[in-house]
Design a protein around this motif. Sequence first.
Motif, PDB file in Angstrom:
ATOM      1  N   GLY A 136      -5.097   2.573   4.178  1.00 49.70           N
ATOM      2  CA  GLY A 136      -5.106   2.057   2.817  1.00 49.70           C
ATOM      3  C   GLY A 136      -4.047   0.997   2.599  1.00 49.70           C
ATOM      4  N   CYS A 137      -3.388   0.605   3.669  1.00 47.71           N
ATOM      5  CA  CYS A 137      -2.332  -0.398   3.540  1.00 47.71           C
ATOM      6  C   CYS A 137      -2.823  -1.753   4.022  1.00 47.71           C
ATOM      7  CB  CYS A 137      -1.111  -0.008   4.370  1.00 47.71           C
ATOM      8  SG  CYS A 137      -0.233   1.385   3.680  1.00 47.71           S
ATOM      9  N   THR A 138      -2.250  -2.805   3.448  1.00 51.20           N
ATOM     10  CA  THR A 138      -2.564  -4.143   3.908  1.00 51.20           C
ATOM     11  C   THR A 138      -1.282  -4.756   4.462  1.00 51.20           C
ATOM     12  OG1 THR A 138      -4.053  -4.294   2.052  1.00 51.20           O
ATOM     13  CG2 THR A 138      -3.569  -6.330   3.233  1.00 51.20           C
ATOM     14  N   GLY A 141       0.821  -1.205   0.000  1.00 51.19           N
ATOM     15  CA  GLY A 141       0.000   0.000   0.000  1.00 51.19           C
ATOM     16  C   GLY A 141       0.852   1.249   0.000  1.00 51.19           C
ATOM     17  N   ARG A 182      -6.341  -1.261   7.177  1.00 52.44           N
ATOM     18  CA  ARG A 182      -6.652  -0.980   5.774  1.00 52.44           C
ATOM     19  C   ARG A 182      -7.561   0.238   5.689  1.00 52.44           C
ATOM     20  NH1 ARG A 182      -9.168  -5.783   3.413  1.00 52.44           N
ATOM     21  NH2 ARG A 182      -7.087  -6.627   3.697  1.00 52.44           N
TER      22      ARG A 182
END
Lengths: 684, 335, 376
Positions: free
Chosen positions: C65-67, C40, C61
Motif C-alpha cells: 500500500g506504499c508508493t 503510505g 504498492r
Amino acid sequence: MSAAPTETPVTETPVLDKQPDTTPGGGQSDAAAAVKGVPSRGPGLRARFAGSPKALIVGMALLFAIVTAAVTGNGTWPGGLEVDVKTPLTDLTDWLSLNRTTHPVFLYFLLHISNFAETAYLSLVDLFAAMGWLGVTVVVTLVAWAAAGADLSRRALRTGAIALGALALCGVLQMWEPTMETLSLMTVAVIASAVIGLLLGLASGLSDRCERVLRPVFDVMQIMPAFAYLLPLMLIFGIGQPPALIATVIYAVPPMARLTSLGLRAADPAALEASVSLGATGRQQLLTARLPLARKQMMLGLNQTIMMCLSMVVLASLIGAGGLGDRIYRAMATKDMGMALTAGISVVLIAVLLDRSTAAAGEQLQERVSQVATRAALLLRRGVWLLALVLFVVFALFGTALGQEAWPEAWSVDLTTGIQQGVDWITRELSFMANWSDAFARGVLNPVRSGLIAVPWWALLLLVAAVGWAVGTWRAAMTGVLCLALIGALGLWDASMDTLSQVFAGLALTVLVGVLIGVLAARVPTIERVLRPVLDVMQTMPQFVYLIPVIGLIGQGRAVGVFAAVIYAAPAVIRITTESLKQVDPTVLEASRSLGDTTSQQLFKVQLPLARKGLLVGVNQGVVLVLSMVVIGGMVGGGALGYQVVYGLSKQNLAIGLPAGAAIVCLGLMLDRLSQPREKHGGR
Amino acid sequence: MHSSTHDTQSNPSNPSKHSKRIRNAILAGSAVVGMLAVSACSAASTTNAGGSDDKVTLAQPSWAGAQANIAVAKKLLEDELGVEVDVRQMNETAAFTAMDGGQADAVLEDWHGNPKQLKTFVEKKKSVVSAGELGVKGHIGWYVPKYYADKHPDITNWKNLNKYADDFKTSESKGKGQFIGADPEYSQHDTGIIKNLDLDFTHVPSGSESAQQEEIERLYKAKKPFLTYWWTPQVLQNELELVEVELPKYTKGCNVPVEKADCGYPHVDLEKFMNADFAKNGGDAAEFIKNFKWSNEDQDAVVNYMTQDKMKPEAAAEKWIKENKDVWEAWLPKK
Amino acid sequence: MTDPNTNTAKTTEPTAADPAAPADPAAPAFAVRDLWKVFGPKADRIPGDPAHQALSTAELREKTGCTAAVRDVSFDVRRGEVFVVMGLSGSGKSTLVRTLTRLIEPTSGSIAMDGEDVLGMDKNRLRELRRRQTAMVFQHFGLLPHRSVLDNVAYGLEIQGVGKAERRAKAQEIVEKVGLAGMEERRPTQLSGGQQQRVGLARALAVDPEVLLFDEPFSALDPLIRRDMQEEVIRLHREEGRTMVFITHDLSEALRLGDRIMLMRDGAIVQLGTPEEIVANPADEYVRDFVRDVPREQVISVRRAMRPADAAESGSGKELAPDTLVVDAIEAVASSGEPCRVVEDGRTLGIVDHERLLAVVAGIDGTLADTEAVTV
C-alpha cells in the motif's frame, strides 16, 4: 414555452448538413457526440434496476414498506421502546426557574454574558438615538458607499443610494425607532457571530481534528430550527435581548465558520507552498497567505451570517428582543395588518441594505485583487472613510442638536389603512382558494400522512437505510436510521410522521415551482431581473406578516404552513436551478442547437440532465428550508412537531418543547443526509 | 495518507506541528477562561436596566383587553406621576419569567393560565407577588356561532354535540368534528374534556391567538359552522355573535391534571402581578399599579375605541381618561 | 551503495558527506545519499528491507500500500552548475526536489548542503536555510493574488523580517533585472503566464539564495514564452553563476539548460551525465528511446566524433576546439571541403571528416565510438 428567445440563427443553418465531418472544429463535434450520448429517454425501468443494485434494493425496500403497511395498517413505534424524558425535563425546568437568579453558575458566569449583551445593546440604542436620524442616515450611507469603493462607479453609487433609500423609507414608514432597535441588535449579533465564526472557522480550517469535531456541530446548528432553542435559552437567560442575541449568534455562526474554514482549506496550494519554501513560520503563513487568500469566502460567509442574523433577530421578538419583530408581533395581536406589513417592509429594506452593501464590499475587495486603484481613487476612498468616522463622532456628540432623534413626523406616510384595505380586498376576492387548500389537505396531506403512519416502524427504518446507502454511504444510512429511531424513542413517532408528510408535500411543490420558474428565469433574462427583488422579499419578509392573512384566505391548518414553506424555500431552488442551467457547457448547447433540437428538446435532453447535480443540491437545500418553515406552521394550525415546540415555548415547558425540538433536528439530519449529493458542499 | 501528491505533504501541518498547534490553542483557551474567571469573581448584578427606578416596564400580553389596561396605565403613569413607562410585548408565561428576572416590573392582567409558574415564582421563590385584582372578570368557554345555534338550538348543551359532529368535519379533523383549540399559551383543558366526555371531536390547536381569530372570522364570514375555544372579554365579541355551549360545571380541581379534566371553565377574577422588589421599592408607580382596578365595561369601552373606531391605543386611552376621571382618580397614591 | 538501476558510467563519484563536518566551502552544494521517500502506511519499513527494495513500484504498492516516490537516490550537485532532474510525470522528480529543503520529509537517507546535514537541522535552522540559502520557483507560480508584483517579489524578504523600504528597494532592483519594470504595481492576475513566472523567478532571486530550485517552472507556459524564459535562466546563470537545480519533463529543455542531467524513472536514477553523454551513450533502452529524436549534431561535440589523426593529417586542415558541436563542425567541413582538426592547446587530438560527422547525425556513431573513439 413555445417561442424561445434564446433561439439564434445557429439553430437553422447547420441543420442542413448533419455529417459530422463538416462540423467545424474538433471540439464542436465532440460536443455533438456528447449531445447524442445523452439518452433521449432513460433505459426501461427494468433495465435500470438490473443495471444498478442500489436502485434495486431501494425499490425492494419501498415495495416491502408498502406491502407491510397494507398488511399491518398501523405501524407506529411501540410504547415499550419509548424512553421517558418528560420527568427529568420537568425537574430541570423547575430547577432553572427557581435558581436562575440565585445559583452561582448564573451569578458568576451566565449572567455576566447576558448583562454584557444587554449593556452592549442598550449603549447602541443610546448611540443611535444620540446621533439622530440625520446622523445615522448620513453615516450609514457614507459607509455603504465607501465599502462599495467610494468612487463614481455604478456599483458604488447604487450601493450608497440603496442605503440612503432604505433608511429613508424606514423613516417615511414611521418605523424609525424600531428600525434603530433592530440595527442595534444586528450590530451586536453580527459582531459576535462574525468573531466566533471566524475563530471556529480558523480552528476547523487549520486543524483536521477540529474540523472533524466541528463539522457535525455546524450541521446540527444549521438544521436545528431556531424555534427549538429559543425555549432553553429563555429558561436560562430569562426574557429580553440576551437570550435573543445568544439564539441569533447560535443561528448565524455556521456560515461564517464554514466558509472561513473552506477558504482556508481551498487556498492555492502553490502559494502556500511558496510561502513555506521561503521559510515562513506558521503564523507568517497564516497572516500573509492563508487568510488573505480566504478573503473572498470569508466575505461571503459574513454576508450569509448577516442575513441569518436578521431573520433570527426578527423571530427572537417572541422572547422579547424588541425592534421591528416586536412591532410585527404586536400588530398581529391586534390583527393590524397595515402595521405588520409596514414593519415587514422595513425588515426587507434593512435586509436589502445589508445584503447589497456587504456584497458590494466583497466584489470591491475581489476587484482590488485584479486591478490596482489609482492614487487618487485610493486617497478618495480613505478620505470618505475618514469623513464617515469624523461625522460619526460629531453626530454621536452633537447629533440631537443637528437633527431630531426620531424621523420627523411630517415626512412620514401612513400606509397602514391602505394596506389593510388591500388585504381585505384580496381576502374577499380570492376566498375561493379555501377550496383549493381543502382539496390539497384532503387529497395530498392526508393520504401521505396515513401512508407514513401505516408503514410499520421497522419497515420505515429499513427503507431509510436503503435510501441512505443508495444515495450516499453507509454512514448516511446509519445517521438516518439512528435519527429515526431516536424520534421513536422520544415517543414522537406519529407527530413526526405528520410533520414529515407536510415536508414531503411542501418539498414536492417547492421543487415543482422552483424548477419551473428557475428554468424560465434561465431562459429569459428579463424574468430573472424582475424576479430578483421578488425573491429577496420572499426570503426576507418575516413569515408572520403574510401567514395570518393567508389564514383569512385559506383557513387555519397544515396547508398554511406548507404554503409558507414553499414561499420560503422556493427562492433558493429557483436560484440554484437558474445558476446550474446557465452553467451548462455552452458548447454542448450549441451542438444541440446545431443538431436542430427544439427548445424543449434542448431543455429536457441537454440542459436538465446536465444540470442534474445542481438541481440535486437545490433539492437538498429545499428539504432543510421546507422543514424549518413547516415547523413555524405550528403557529398557524400546522399541528404536529411544530405545535409542540410552540406549546413548549409559550408555556415554558421543556418536557414538551425540547423533545419535539430534538425530533425536528433528527428529521432534519435524516432528510439532509438522504438528499445529499455525494460530494459535500461548503456553506449554504 | 496514501495520496502521493506532494501538496498535502508539503503543508506544514505535519503531525508534530499539528499537535503543537492544538496545545497552543488549549493554552490560549485556558488563558481566556482564566481571565473570564477572574473578571467573573464578582457576582453579576441580577437586576437589569429594565428594572431601574425611574422607569417602569410593563409586560403586555397579546390580547386587546390587556392592551387597553396598559394604554390607560401608561398614560396615567406618565402624565400624572411623571414615571416613564416601557411596554414590552410578551405572553403570560414569559411575563412571569421576565418579572422573576427583573426585565419586567408588572403585568396587569393574568388569567391564571399557568398554575405551575404561580407556584414556582409566587409561592416558592417569592420573586413575584400579587398586586390585587384587576376588577375585570374573565370567562373561557366553548362557543358556536349564533347563526348555527339558531338552526340547532339544542347544540348549546354538550350532551348534544356528538349529534352534530359531522357538520364540523374538516380536512384537519381526522374524520371527526373539528374543535378549534386555543393559542397554546392560554389556559385550557379541552383535550381532557373531549376525551373524558367521549365527544366525537378532534382538538385542532391554533398556534396563536391571531391565527385563531383570523380562522374564526373567515368561517363566520362564510357562515360555516364551527366550535371553538373562546373567552370574554374579547375584541371580537361585538363583531361576531357567538353562543356558549354549556359544559359540565367547573369545580375546584376538576381540571387537574388536564388528562382527567371533565368540566368546563371557571369565571376568573383577573389578577395583577409584580416583581417583588418593585412592589417593595417601586414607590408611587407600584402603589398606582396596586390601586389600578376597573370593570369589564370600562375595559370594553377602551377596547371598542381601539377596534371599532380604529383609534390608536394611546388615543383610546386618552379618550377614556377624559371621560372617567372619577374612576382613575382613586388609583393615584394618596399624597 | 550504487543504485541497481544505474548502470551508467557516472562522471563523478560522489564524495562521502560527513554530517558532522561544518559547512564546508569545498563541499558540493548538495550531497544526497541513499535517499528514499515512501508515501503510505508505515513507510519507514520499506527502505531498510531488501525484500521490499527488490520490488517494482507497482508490486510494492500492491503488496504494502506504499508508493516509493524516490528510491535509493544518491548524487551531488556541484557549486555553480545547472543540475537538471528529468523524468516523466510520476518519476519522483518533484518529490525529490522538495526533499532537498524538507518541504517533504524524506523517509531515509542523508542530505547535506554545503556539507551541513539538512536532516539533522532543527526547525529554526531549517527555516533559516529556506529563507536565505535556497529559493524555489514553482510550476504554478504560487503568487499571492492580493499583492502587487513588487510586494510579491519582496515577499521572501518580508518573511525574513526586512523592513518595508529596504525590501521594496531590493525588490525593485530584481523586478528590473527580470524585465518587469513598469509592472510593479500590477496584480498577478493582470499578467500573462510568462510574466507571472518572471515574478516567481524574481521572488526567488530577491532573497539572494545560494541555490535556486526550479520545479518544472515553464511547463505551464506557451512554447515561445517557454523559450524566452529558458534564455532568461541561461542569462542569469551566466551572469551570476548561481547553483541551480532544475526539474523538467522536457528533454529539449534539459539539454538546453543542463550542465548535467539526472534522468529518473519510477523514483530511481536511470542515468546521470552531461547532455552529450546521455545522448551519445544512453544507459539503457529507456534512455535510448528518450533521446531517439534529439538532433544529435546539436548536442554531441567533435571530441566524441573525431577519429585519431594519422601523421599526414595532423598538420593541415581547419582547427576546431574539442567542444565544438557537430553541427558547427559540419559547416566548417562543408565550407572548407576537407576534414578538420580537433585541436586543444595547440595539440591535434583527432580528425573529423564528413564520414564521422554523418555517423553522428545518423546515430550510428555509438558503434564507431566504442571501438575507435579516442579517450582523452
